[in-house]
Write an enzyme that holds these catalytic residues in place. Structure first.
Site, PDB file in Angstrom:
ATOM      1  N   TRP A  63      27.567  19.743  13.853  1.00 55.74           N
ATOM      2  CA  TRP A  63      28.010  20.561  12.714  1.00 55.74           C
ATOM      3  C   TRP A  63      27.455  20.026  11.389  1.00 55.74           C
ATOM      4  CZ3 TRP A  63      33.177  23.284  13.463  1.00 55.74           C
ATOM      5  CH2 TRP A  63      33.572  23.990  12.337  1.00 55.74           C
TER       6      TRP A  63
ATOM      7  N   ARG B 147      24.867  18.646  10.625  1.00 54.23           N
ATOM      8  CA  ARG B 147      23.451  18.845  10.321  1.00 54.23           C
ATOM      9  C   ARG B 147      23.224  20.018   9.366  1.00 54.23           C
ATOM     10  NH1 ARG B 147      19.432  16.944  12.238  1.00 54.23           N
ATOM     11  NH2 ARG B 147      18.966  17.330  10.072  1.00 54.23           N
ATOM     12  N   HIS B 148      24.237  20.858   9.177  1.00 50.66           N
ATOM     13  CA  HIS B 148      24.161  21.915   8.178  1.00 50.66           C
ATOM     14  C   HIS B 148      24.495  21.278   6.836  1.00 50.66           C
ATOM     15  CE1 HIS B 148      23.809  25.224  11.108  1.00 50.66           C
ATOM     16  NE2 HIS B 148      24.350  24.317  11.888  1.00 50.66           N
TER      17      HIS B 148
ATOM     18  N   ALA C  46      37.713   6.557   9.569  1.00 53.27           N
ATOM     19  CA  ALA C  46      38.152   5.557  10.540  1.00 53.27           C
ATOM     20  C   ALA C  46      37.846   4.136  10.058  1.00 53.27           C
ATOM     21  CB  ALA C  46      37.499   5.805  11.891  1.00 53.27           C
TER      22      ALA C  46
ATOM     23  N   ARG D  89      36.478   0.885  15.680  1.00 56.75           N
ATOM     24  CA  ARG D  89      36.203   2.295  15.989  1.00 56.75           C
ATOM     25  C   ARG D  89      34.981   2.475  16.888  1.00 56.75           C
ATOM     26  NH1 ARG D  89      33.401   4.692  10.457  1.00 56.75           N
ATOM     27  NH2 ARG D  89      32.402   2.774   9.808  1.00 56.75           N
TER      28      ARG D  89
ATOM     29  N   ASP E 195      29.415  28.170   0.959  1.00 50.82           N
ATOM     30  CA  ASP E 195      29.391  29.536   0.429  1.00 50.82           C
ATOM     31  C   ASP E 195      29.115  30.508   1.571  1.00 50.82           C
ATOM     32  OD1 ASP E 195      26.446  30.142   0.596  1.00 50.82           O
ATOM     33  OD2 ASP E 195      26.345  28.419  -0.759  1.00 50.82           O
TER      34      ASP E 195
ATOM     35  N   ARG F  41      25.508  29.070  15.398  1.00 57.81           N
ATOM     36  CA  ARG F  41      26.520  28.410  16.212  1.00 57.81           C
ATOM     37  C   ARG F  41      27.420  29.374  16.979  1.00 57.81           C
ATOM     38  NH1 ARG F  41      23.936  23.726  16.815  1.00 57.81           N
ATOM     39  NH2 ARG F  41      23.481  22.765  14.814  1.00 57.81           N
TER      40      ARG F  41
END
Lengths: 312, 312, 312, 312
Positions: free
Chosen positions: B110, B112-113, B123, B204, B220, B231
């Site tokens: 996700w 990468r957008h 974490a 972690r 936007d 996606r």
């Protein structure tokens, strides 16, 4: 007068429609919605829409489910911490949209801020209004002798008068020729049915850079504050600074904690280089440091003394 | 069950506070605010805030003063025109903010957008919840034989059972060891006062990639639609597609004209290359074109036939 | 050992091909091309390509036709001026591309810097290597008592030994189960012809966050320096700081004037808030200012005293 | 004549210095470096620097260590696959920097492409050259009757002559008044020692939008191709299209496989909406579809027929 009667009427009509929302609302900014704040001789800035508030910054910083703690004092402290340590992402969670009317040469500076969304009035598609920026007498500055991109004192007398006359005449003549080339008046009515008229996308090139344009400009709070830190600064050109100052007022109404932190940690702050810091430490030890031997150039020395409020 | 009782209670409390605003409001989206839509076994998507509506797209395209023409039909036509001709800036004038809970391996796709604002649960700073994504039986897909990054049929029988067992055991054991290394339980209580506990930012690293994280994600409308076109697509990995499909429903409620245009001109549309277009023209002339001699590779030929609903 | 023999052989082969170019070249950086600098236990950074040099920054600032003045001293002064006054665009005219191998939890921090181009090794498409980050003994830090996202002293004795054992065992076991689920070894060979194997895009979720990944990462000099100012900082997590430190060496070789200015005006610089500046002025006047009555919170007072090298 | 003798001499001098590099080099593009390609009456485009080549796109797509397979045919196929399926990140791994001289009204269109780095000649700091764009006779287009932002036929006769006369006179007069207000000639020499001269940042507002400016503009290959797909298109304004066409030639020399794929899958491609695709399928079944009853608006029907090369 920034707004025509027709424009004001449209805005007033839109203003009537209030709705209910579950989103965060900021009464102080709601009061400014649909209000055009006049800037320069024909320009304005008005807030069209906004998203988020001080609490949205806190909420994002905490990635919590609710609206953040209700203890306003803690929220203020967190916002100050975020601003001081240059955390950027929580401030990106607020968004604002302005409608701006501004001279083209100001728009050219403004657009260099890339992290924003823009829709500009299209002179390929439409005919521009017959409005130009002519500086007020006290903004008619001479070229600075010491700063190649700065202003010196105000022009006066015959030179000032002639400059104003030239600006006015040239802008008007060029607009009149623009209209002749279009073969249309401002309202789009054909002037001479025997002529074709030049394409709008070509005729516009005859206009001067002080012609007004307008746009919708939308950005997030982080990038807005960055824009304002540069453009509300004393080194910014007066003609863009007055827009930035009007926008600062909208920020003060919208996110008062962020505005306060911005004032303290950006606008009123100074950055000391490694060398400057070393000098301040020596001065605090009681040493009388002078430019010669300070390791700073004369220019940097002047900058440091100005920060410290001391004579260079 | 995506939300704990405590989470739901917090959301319900926030939900109570409705305010008045002069901004555009969208009742159908207001009804979804503060509603977490469950996704996967422990994840969710919920709309936190939004700015603008269909009319804001039209307003930006017209750079007009008011809310755009009231003739809804003309607005729809303009939006369809803008979408068809890939105008991007008017769609950037709407903004939306989501709160998402999702497995880390989905978050890695996700993120990468880039044209979005994100605040993720840290974490380094906090202890992650003991929640992992375990695929439902019908999502336990075998590796595809023909597509290196695709899925084949569903695993069954002993192999499926063993995969689920491994995923569950490994995630739980690794979390338990994470807690032991932290010397703290999920609520932050010290386990053994004699031990120091490893730094959270190190511990972690023992967690598995199906551990859930959460973030605020704001973008936007233009970039949201681009995200959704990739996606919510059949080629996207199932685990991110289900998030995209939930978000599509929020877009449908928020900006119905934009949603319709997006469905017609993006989701349901196909792009023909110069060579493909030439072949379609020949076919329309009645010619029986075959792959050999078509100028297309076998792969492209299959893609074209699939678009046209014909056997390859 | 960061590179396998095979990897080193490939890099050596590529290294042989030198060509002639009219572009600016930087011999000191050319010497580093195709050299993997080892970082952590299995990671590395290597420069793959670059564009521009110190003179390109000057050239952009002057928008001149040539390569800028040959007077190196003037170039240095201009670069220092640009850095001091936070001009950004000339530094954007240089570009660099790295190949990086790094643990996934480090990659997750790194990717939050959005103004960069990235191509990451795809675990949907390929099988990841069996390599995990296990901290060296002196990097096995306890959780800080005072800073929720910081490190305290180093773990020792039985606790340290057990932590290392758990990290090693869990990573290896999870990888072995990953391979079993894939029904393939690291080289892609089928383990059991009777089984189908889970889809790669699913099996990867069983891996731990210290598994190594790799990517090509390309950015401009301005954004690189911003990245380095945050990630080579003392407050950055050790595991990303060691990458930033290796990259700092490449910057020093590439653009020595920019590196020097960056060291003086960013890395070694401090920012004083309006309130802090007022206090420094009072101290320079000889006043003995104390926290109580200073207007600073205790935290900010400590920060100021630390900057000035004085006891809080 | 786009370049003065002095400019050409500077460029020739810079051109002499060739160096050795281990970076990818492209001889066909090296041959164009330092060559200003004339555009319009006084403008030009020249490549200043570049990073990467076709193989760099392949390398990024494979995240391999070497330069990608040497099998050029496979590289070409992979590039075509990436372009066809709109993969963007591998194309971002190549970067190019141009020096461009262009009229201000063209610069205003161009700058709307935000994902690029720009340094423009500063009229706050320096005096602009006395150069204006005056359209050639065959570019003097009338306003289109059917397309509000398009061109119709070419103006002729007295109207054309008068338009050219106005454009020339107004630009020159305004420039002369600009110089008078500055109290300086083009070379910066004071005209009248008794006068102060208006600040450069103000005087520039009297210039017309066809005055030439210049900038360095740097972007990656993905964003460059997006720019070119919009600006080399038949619907782009002629005055920016000629720049895009010159730049297309540099792309053809630089990355021939990418250029070919771009030509086939972007420039020569068409997108069919869901409705258009349904109609093409019906036509392929032999049905005689007409606009009435097709579900397409008249405008979309015309667009579809134009794509298919059929009469509307």
């Amino acid at each position: 007068m920034a707004l025509t009667d027709e424009q004001q009427a449209e805005i007033d009509a839109a203003r009537g429609e209030a709705g209910r929302t579950l989103r965060p609302t900021v009464p102080a900014l709601e009061a400014m919605l649909f209000q055009a704040m006049p800037v320069l001789d024909h320009g304005f800035v008005r807030v069209v829409d906004y998203m988020g508030d001080d609490a949205a910054v806190v909420q994002a910083a905490r990635v919590s489910y609710g609206r953040g703690t209700k203890a306003a004092n803690e929220d203020r402290g967190l916002i100050r911490y975020l601003m001081r340590h240059r955390h950027s992402t929580p401030f990106e969670m607020c968004e604002i949209k302005y409608h701006v009317k501004l001279p083209i040469f100001v728009a050219r500076q403004w657009i260099r801020h890339r992290t924003a969304n823009v829709n500009e009035y299209s002179a390929r598609y439409s005919i521009l209004d017959r409005e130009f920026y002519i500086p007020a007498a006290d903004a008619l500055a001479a070229q600075s002798d010491v700063n190649r991109q700065g202003r010196g004192g105000v022009l006066e007398g015959a030179e000032a008068a002639r400059v104003l006359e030239l600006l006015r005449e040239d802008a008007q003549r060029n607009y009149d020729h623009y209209a002749w080339m279009l073969n249309a008046d401002e309202a789009g009515r054909v002037l001479d049915p025997e002529r074709q008229g030049l394409a709008r996308e070509l005729a516009r090139m005859n206009l001067t850079l002080n012609t007004y344009t307008q746009w919708y400009w939308k950005t997030d709070l982080y990038n807005l504050l960055h824009f304002l830190s540069l453009r509300a600064d004393a080194h910014a050109q007066h003609e863009i600074r007055v827009y930035a100052e009007a926008m600062l007022e909208t920020v003060r109404a919208w996110v008062p904690h962020c505005f306060e932190a911005f004032s303290d940690y950006r606008v009123g702050a100074v950055t000391l280089s490694a060398q400057m810091l070393a000098i301040v430490k020596r001065m605090l030890e009681g040493e009388a440091v002078e430019q010669a031997g300070s390791g700073l150039s004369k220019r940097e020395w002047r900058e440091l003394m100005a920060m410290l409020g001391r004579p260079a």
